[in-house]
Enzyme design. Structure first.
Site, PDB file in Angstrom:
ATOM      1  N   ASP A 416       0.959  -1.142   0.218  1.00 44.54           N
ATOM      2  CA  ASP A 416       0.010   0.103   0.061  1.00 44.54           C
ATOM      3  C   ASP A 416       1.001   1.292  -0.055  1.00 44.54           C
ATOM      4  O   ASP A 416       1.971   1.296   0.456  1.00 44.54           O
ATOM      5  CB  ASP A 416      -0.914  -0.099   1.291  1.00 44.54           C
ATOM      6  N   GLU A 469       0.943  -0.573  -5.232  1.00 43.56           N
ATOM      7  CA  GLU A 469       0.242   0.436  -5.546  1.00 43.56           C
ATOM      8  C   GLU A 469       0.804   1.756  -5.569  1.00 43.56           C
ATOM      9  O   GLU A 469       1.182   2.275  -4.502  1.00 43.56           O
ATOM     10  CB  GLU A 469      -0.987   0.644  -4.118  1.00 43.56           C
TER      11      GLU A 469
END
EC number: 2.4.1.18
Length: 745
Positions: A416, A469
């Site tokens: 993330d 990401e």
């Protein structure tokens, strides 16, 4: 006058011990040789004890009684003629009971020098095996070895149920060279609650959760929990063996992103989470039926605030209590593998929250984070950024990644907020950030960490998928580390996502003026190994559900969504879809509630669900849709310039004898009959899928399942055909042939 027992203590050591100021307790307490090895002395500190005897563990006999040094609980005494150390217990008489306690101060250090070296250098892959709370057997004595990294603390104790949270009872052994503190405690039970009690250099005391705890209490409580001895017996050997030899960049990957707390709930008012057994019984069969190849779990590391969805974890090694224990999670993953479903995990290594029981100023200093807030504080989330320059911090994170992959058999990690790791000026104004050693904005330490992480993980765990990401144009995210890249296997295509959703939200009348929003992604599609992701971030915080984003009446909304999914499944790149999107959830996602499963009582929602299921089935059957995702010869536009009609047409190719597939996507409600389309070969073509079929809730405009090619060159192809293109529809055509093999694992 000094008693005989008092002579067994060094000058002032007894007073320092009572005041909590004597840190080298292992040199004082326990069994020691004195008088040049001619005698043994045992010293102990047991508050409220009235009498203490030394008992041999070998035969259970009493060896000696210790003298009381003072009323505070200090006892000491020699052991007669014995001069050779032996294992013993202390038989302690308290006002209301009598207990036999195996003295922890008789045991030496259990730390290995190689482990300590790797931990300090930043290369430890299994630091959780010696840090935290681990079951060990020492000289036939079973117990729990506690160990924590706190180099700047004056004193560290382990406190818990087993010692009435008394910080003087189990002061730990300090290793000055590496900042570790340890103690082996035999008298600890499974499930015992504990914390580390740290005395800072300024004298402040703080109780901290174990950074390496593998289980933690339910919020708002935050004690760590001693793990169970029994571990889940794995039965997924077949899956793991196949995975090790799978080249995922050439395989079908259709990922179902799930937040376990809100997929489904139970209870009269939906107030109870599903546990892992519920998920085994309901989620796995559903994912299997829908044809997804993988489940991606949003973070399952323990987190105190439900509203963080797990992206602000405090217990990075502890599976959250919300759905069960670690063995329950392992059983769920095992069941997924036996159903031939991979499991990926969202992993947060970019930052951590400021909860006082967590990592923040862990030993009174900025141990895990940077001291300077211009490097150590994340401005968007008011969280703290890991100091990747510290070897111990790198080992903490590397070991955590290995922990999830090794101990839980996970098939990959999705990192993330990678963009926030890569840039020192991320979300910062001029003057709010510090440049790197070369004056640039790149976070060189984070870049080196990511390269090391990916290199080590791919080497240690064949067949995994590391996914980033990353929302910027940082070059080489999926490039191999030996070529200067970050070494990820895949990168979320945030550009495609933003452009395509923007296009989706436009009135069909105006889509002709924004045609490039769906075609531009092919200009850079092969610069990285992209994954097309429609994640939870796109259906929350007022953004609305996918269905809500689309203009028009209900018929147009559902038809457009089906056509969009068809375009997405035909576009090069692996696929990810957030839960609920597969049946056109109307409301945006709310983590406090279950998905709106009652919508499946209505035909339009059933139609979208069937369409996704059939897309997944087609995707897995035809290699052309995956094997050349990252090679330009796997895709060819037939017409990318038909903005007037908002029609997109292209061919997906495989290798050798792989069947090519033709996609025709119409993003306006206009029906086109007699529409000529180029075809990659002559002969009969099957209309494999038509999103406008009545099976999916459409108007049933199409080609009756068959198209006949003519020897008329068109759009650069030797053959072509006149077809009917349905309104707001997607057609998938292919040469008539037997159904090919399943290209998934």
């Amino acid at each position: 006058m000094m008693t005989q027992a008092q002579t067994y203590f060094y000058d002032g050591s007894d007073v320092a011990l009572l005041n909590g100021q004597y840190t080298d307790v292992f040199s004082l307490l326990g069994m020691h040789c004195i008088n040049e090895g001619k005698a043994l002395v045992v010293r102990c500190f047991l508050r409220n004890a009235q009498k203490v005897d030394v008992i041999s563990l070998k035969d259970g006999r009493k060896v000696a009684s210790l003298e009381r040094v003072n009323e505070a609980g200090l006892f000491a005494g020699t052991l007669g003629r014995r001069v050779k150390p032996f294992l013993y217990a202390l038989r302690v008489v308290y006002p209301l009971c009598e207990l036999d306690i195996i003295d922890p101060y008789q045991f030496g250090s259990l730390l290995d020098s190689q482990d300590l070296y790797l931990f300090g250098e930043g290369g430890s892959e299994q630091a959780y095996r010696f840090l935290g709370a681990n079951w060990r057997q020492v000289d036939s004595v079973e117990g729990v070895h506690f160990c924590v990294w706190a180099p700047n603390a004056k004193r560290v104790s382990v406190v818990g149920d087993f010692n009435h949270w008394d910080d003087t009872r189990h002061v730990m052994r300090q290793h000055m060279a590496n900042g570790l503190w340890e103690i082996f405690l035999p008298d600890v039970a499974e499930g015992a609650h504990y914390k580390f009690d740290l005395v800072y250099q300024n004298g402040e005391r703080h109780a901290k959760s174990d950074p390496m705890a593998t289980q933690m209490e339910c919020a708002p409580n935050n004690a760590s929990i001693v793990p169970k001895k029994h571990q889940h017996p794995w039965a997924d050997t077949q899956w793991m063996d196949k995975r090790a030899t799978t080249a995922w960049h050439r395989a079908a990957m259709s990922i179902y992103e799930v937040q376990l707390g809100s997929w489904r709930r139970k209870g009269e008012f939906g107030e109870q989470y599903f546990d892992y057994q519920d998920l085994i019984e309901q989620l796995i069969p559903y994912v299997k039926e829908q044809g997804f190849t993988h489940i991606e779990l949003m973070p399952v590391s323990e987190y105190p605030f439900d509203g963080s969805w797990g992206y602000q974890p405090v217990g990075l090694y502890a599976p959250t209590h919300r759905f069960g224990d670690a063995n329950g999670l392992k059983a769920f993953i095992d069941a997924c593998h036996q159903a031939e479903i991979g499991v990926l995990l969202d992993w947060v290594a970019a930052h951590f929250p400021k909860d006082p029981h967590g990592l923040v100023r862990f030993d009174g200093t900025c141990l895990y984070e940077h001291e300077d807030p211009r490097k150590g504080t994340h401005p968007d989330w008011d969280t703290l950024i890991y100091n990747y320059d510290r070897g111990e911090v790198r080992s903490f994170l590397l070991s955590n990644a290995c922990y999830w992959l090794r101990e839980f058999h996970l098939d990959g990690l999705r990192l993330d907020a990678v963009s926030s790791m890569l840039y020192l000026d991320y979300s910062r104004e001029p003057g709010q950030w510090l440049p790197n050693a070369y004056g640039g904005r790149e976070n060189l330490e984070a870049i080196h960490f990511l390269q090391m992480l990916n290199q080590r993980l791919y080497q240690a765990f064949p067949g995994i998928c590391m996914i980033a990401e990353e929302s910027t144009a940082f070059a080489g995210v999926t490039k191999p580390t030996d070529c200067g890249g970050l070494g990820f296997g895949f990168k979320w295509n945030m550009g495609w996502m933003n452009d395509s959703l923007s296009y989706l939200g436009r009135d069909p009348i105006y889509r002709q003026y924004h045609h490039n929003q769906l075609t531009f992604s092919l200009m850079y599609a092969y610069s990285e190994q992209f994954m097309l992701s429609i994640s939870h971030d796109e259906v929350v915080h007022g953004k609305g559900s996918l269905l809500h984003k689309i203009p028009g009446d209900d018929w147009q909304k559902f038809a457009t969504l089906r056509a969009y999914y068809g375009f997405m499944w035909g576009h090069p790149g692996k696929k990810l879809l957030f839960m609920g999107s597969e049946f056109a959830q109307r409301d945006e996602w709310n983590h406090n509630h279950s998905l709106d499963w009652h919508l499946l009582a209505f035909e339009p929602h059933q139609g979208v669900q069937r369409w996704l299921r059939d897309l997944n089935q087609l995707y897995r059957q035809f290699p052309a849709l995956s094997v050349l995702d990252y090679e330009s010869q796997g895709f060819r536009w037939l017409d990318c310039d038909n903005g007037r009609d908002s029609i997109f047409s292209f061919v997906r190719y495989g290798e050798g004898s792989d069947v090519p597939l033709v996609f025709v996507v119409n993003m306006t409600p206009t029906l086109h009959q007699g529409f000529r389309i180029g075809l990659p070969q002559g002969g009969d073509f099957c209309e494999y899928l038509n999103s406008d079929s009545h099976l999916y809730g459409g108007s049933n405009q199409g080609n009756a399942g068959k198209v006949i090619a003519e020897d008329l060159p068109w759009q650069g192809m030797a053959s072509s055909a006149l077809i009917t293109v349905p309104p707001l529809g997607c057609l998938i055509l292919g040469p008539a042939t037997d159904a090919p093999r399943d290209t998934s694992l």
